[in-house]
Enzyme design. Structure first.
Site, PDB file in Angstrom:
ATOM      1  N   ASN A 212       0.846  -1.182   0.000  1.00 41.78           N
ATOM      2  CA  ASN A 212       0.000   0.000   0.000  1.00 41.78           C
ATOM      3  C   ASN A 212       0.892   1.246   0.000  1.00 41.78           C
ATOM      4  O   ASN A 212       2.121   1.143  -0.003  1.00 41.78           O
ATOM      5  CB  ASN A 212      -0.990   0.002   1.176  1.00 41.78           C
ATOM      6  CG  ASN A 212      -0.314   0.003   2.538  1.00 41.78           C
ATOM      7  OD1 ASN A 212       0.769   0.570   2.719  1.00 41.78           O
ATOM      8  ND2 ASN A 212      -0.951  -0.628   3.512  1.00 41.78           N
ATOM      9  N   LYS A 213       0.274   2.412  -0.007  1.00 39.72           N
ATOM     10  CA  LYS A 213       1.037   3.652  -0.144  1.00 39.72           C
ATOM     11  C   LYS A 213       1.994   3.850   1.032  1.00 39.72           C
ATOM     12  O   LYS A 213       3.157   4.235   0.850  1.00 39.72           O
ATOM     13  CB  LYS A 213       0.073   4.831  -0.254  1.00 39.72           C
ATOM     14  CG  LYS A 213       0.720   6.153  -0.604  1.00 39.72           C
ATOM     15  CD  LYS A 213      -0.339   7.224  -0.809  1.00 39.72           C
ATOM     16  CE  LYS A 213       0.276   8.567  -1.194  1.00 39.72           C
ATOM     17  NZ  LYS A 213      -0.769   9.603  -1.403  1.00 39.72           N
ATOM     18  N   LYS A 214       1.510   3.574   2.251  1.00 45.16           N
ATOM     19  CA  LYS A 214       2.339   3.747   3.437  1.00 45.16           C
ATOM     20  C   LYS A 214       3.523   2.783   3.418  1.00 45.16           C
ATOM     21  O   LYS A 214       4.663   3.165   3.706  1.00 45.16           O
ATOM     22  CB  LYS A 214       1.499   3.526   4.695  1.00 45.16           C
ATOM     23  CG  LYS A 214       2.251   3.682   6.012  1.00 45.16           C
ATOM     24  CD  LYS A 214       1.289   3.558   7.193  1.00 45.16           C
ATOM     25  CE  LYS A 214       2.014   3.715   8.526  1.00 45.16           C
ATOM     26  NZ  LYS A 214       2.909   2.588   8.802  1.00 45.16           N
ATOM     27  N   GLU A 215       3.261   1.527   3.054  1.00 52.65           N
ATOM     28  CA  GLU A 215       4.341   0.529   2.988  1.00 52.65           C
ATOM     29  C   GLU A 215       5.361   0.885   1.911  1.00 52.65           C
ATOM     30  O   GLU A 215       6.564   0.690   2.095  1.00 52.65           O
ATOM     31  CB  GLU A 215       3.737  -0.849   2.708  1.00 52.65           C
ATOM     32  CG  GLU A 215       2.927  -1.393   3.877  1.00 52.65           C
ATOM     33  CD  GLU A 215       1.978  -2.516   3.488  1.00 52.65           C
ATOM     34  OE1 GLU A 215       1.427  -3.173   4.387  1.00 52.65           O
ATOM     35  OE2 GLU A 215       1.768  -2.730   2.267  1.00 52.65           O
ATOM     36  N   ASP A 279      -5.877  -7.755   0.788  1.00 54.18           N
ATOM     37  CA  ASP A 279      -6.001  -9.192   0.549  1.00 54.18           C
ATOM     38  C   ASP A 279      -6.836  -9.453  -0.706  1.00 54.18           C
ATOM     39  O   ASP A 279      -6.520 -10.327  -1.515  1.00 54.18           O
ATOM     40  CB  ASP A 279      -6.678  -9.881   1.743  1.00 54.18           C
ATOM     41  CG  ASP A 279      -5.920  -9.701   3.044  1.00 54.18           C
ATOM     42  OD1 ASP A 279      -4.689  -9.512   2.988  1.00 54.18           O
ATOM     43  OD2 ASP A 279      -6.554  -9.759   4.107  1.00 54.18           O
TER      44      ASP A 279
END
Length: 490
Positions: A212-215, A279
């Site tokens: 995701n964007k944060k990761e 997921d």
């Protein structure tokens, strides 16, 4: 890379999910998601906290088990490898997976750690508190040995694709990840990874990652507001020798990074809960890939699926029926989006040209659409990859055909034409000829009916000057709007 398929074509692929005797292997951190749902009507007299009156309880497969549940409910044969404890939570989790039809024969039960469980307490739709049960210490030598034996055996059964679902709970060590990735490369089995943490080296050589964007920001050692985040993600993709990287960006949609960058806007109409959306994305992506779709088309499906599950409370997997319904709903929106003004059309054209696609342009009034029109447009589309239709406004139709025309107004004509599968974009033009539009688009092919000669085609000389071609399309005899109007008045 090919362009995105029409939603009707995606629906045709989804309809055949599960018919092929292929299976997906999911390896990762499984967990039990428990939901205690109730109402909040007062504050506790013991402390300044809300009192939740429990009305119902649900227990669902979470973490990597939710990835497997998504696959199973899409109709894909799914095998799961994960760790559970000798406890009630482990029994509930395996029962939930079995109910979905997931093959759990390779699941590993360990006496040294509990089943990972997350208990969420909800007041209405609002999550009030989450209670976690987990041990994330390094696996013992015996546990690692048992995990590797299970994985080796499962890989020898030749899955069509492997998903590594990492929730940073200890199962997916560098040894485990690299063993799976190397086997996949050697045996041409795609390996998709939903990553966690900052150490992405353990995923090196995988087919794709879906952070995701944060990761993504953490892996690139930056922040989510960094304007160059996608450029840094592209460098990450290259550095890890991935085939592609798909960054899920919540309400901003999904960005696919290959040699080029493609962005898919979010499809959710209402967002209740984003838990489990990642997921759903990786599971639907996998389902599309094993059924022959490109990464871009597979992510288009995944984007639609994610838009469904975020509209539900809690971790809820997508079903094949839900996805088919969502595609049908999105198709109307997709058709309407074909109608563009010039700035929006030029963005589409730039993207199509970047992908090396052959652009065909045609124009006309298309008043009272009939079989001759449909056949002509299908013939024009066959001359390239994308067909742009320049549609005369009501004023210009009247100037060409007389004051009683058009019979159908310009907005209705545009909407009906946008529903045709052969057409990729519709743009209204008010000038006497579409020459300025043609010069702006610079199509590869300009198409007109065979009742024209090449010399009569407006814009033909210009298209030839930049290396394009003129295509004269055969017409269906006896089919015309004029004849239809005469028949109505007879």
């Amino acid at each position: 890379m090919t362009g995105t398929l029409l939603n009707s074509q995606l629906a045709a692929v989804v309809a055949h999910f599960g018919e092929q005797k292929k299976h997906v292997l999911v390896i990762g951190d499984v967990m039990l998601d428990r939901y205690l749902m109730g109402e909040v009507n007062r504050i506790s007299p013991e402390a300044p906290v809300p009192v939740v009156l429990i009305k119902s309880e649900q227990q669902r497969a979470g973490g990597a088990a939710n990835v497997a549940a998504n696959l199973a409910l899409l109709g894909i044969q799914t095998r799961m490898i994960g760790l559970i404890g000798h406890d009630h939570e482990g029994q509930r989790l395996t029962a939930a997976m079995s109910e979905y039809g997931i093959d759990i024969d390779a699941m590993i039960t360990t006496p040294t750690r509990p089943t990972i469980a997350k208990t969420r307490i909800l007041g209405g739709h609002q999550q009030m508190l989450r209670l976690d049960q987990e041990v994330t210490s390094t696996l013992s030598a015996d546990e690692i040995r048992e995990v590797m034996q299970a994985i080796t055996s499962a890989l020898q059964q030749q899955p069509a694709l492997v998903i590594l679902s990492d929730y940073a709970k200890g199962l997916l060590t560098e040894q485990v990840c690299q063993s799976v990735i190397h086997y996949g490369r050697e045996h041409h089995i795609p390996v998709l990874v939903d990553p966690k943490g900052r150490n992405y080296d353990k995923y090196r050589g995988a087919t794709a990652l879906t952070p995701n964007k944060k990761e993504t920001a953490e892996a690139c050692d930056t922040h989510t507001a960094d304007a160059t985040l996608i450029d840094k993600a592209s460098a990450l993709k290259t550095g890890l020798a991935l085939d592609f990287l798909a960054v899920t960006r919540g309400e901003e949609g999904i960005t696919l990074i290959t040699d080029n960058t493609e962005h898919l806007g979010a499809t959710a109409k209402q967002v209740f809960d984003v838990s489990g959306a990642g997921d759903t994305v990786i599971a639907t992506l996998a389902a599309g890939l094993i059924h022959g779709l490109s990464p871009l088309d597979s992510l288009s499906l995944a984007n639609i699926a994610a838009g469904v599950v975020v509209g539900k409370v809690g971790t809820v997997p997508i079903t094949k029926a839900d996805l088919m319904d969502a595609i049908a709903s999105a198709q109307g929106s997709q058709q309407a989006h074909k109608i563009s003004d010039l700035p929006a059309l030029m963005q589409k054209v730039a993207s199509w040209k970047q992908q090396g696609q052959k652009i065909v342009f045609t124009n006309g009034c298309f008043d009272l659409l009939h079989a001759g029109h449909v056949s002509y447009l299908e013939g024009a589309k066959q001359r390239g990859d994308k067909l742009i239709l320049g549609l005369n406004t009501d004023r210009s139709v009247s100037a060409l055909k007389g004051p009683t025309r058009p019979v159908v107004n310009e907005q209705d004509r545009a909407r009906v034409l946008a529903a045709l599968e052969s057409i990729d974009a519709v743009i209204l033009f008010d000038e006497d000829t579409p020459l300025a539009l043609i010069q702006a688009i610079q199509p590869n092919v300009i198409a007109k009916g065979s009742d024209y000669s090449a010399e009569q085609v407006v814009g033909g000389k210009e298209v030839l000057s930049w290396g394009g071609e003129i295509a004269l399309i055969d017409l269906v005899e006896g089919r015309s709007t004029t004849n239809l109007i005469k028949k109505m008045h007879a």
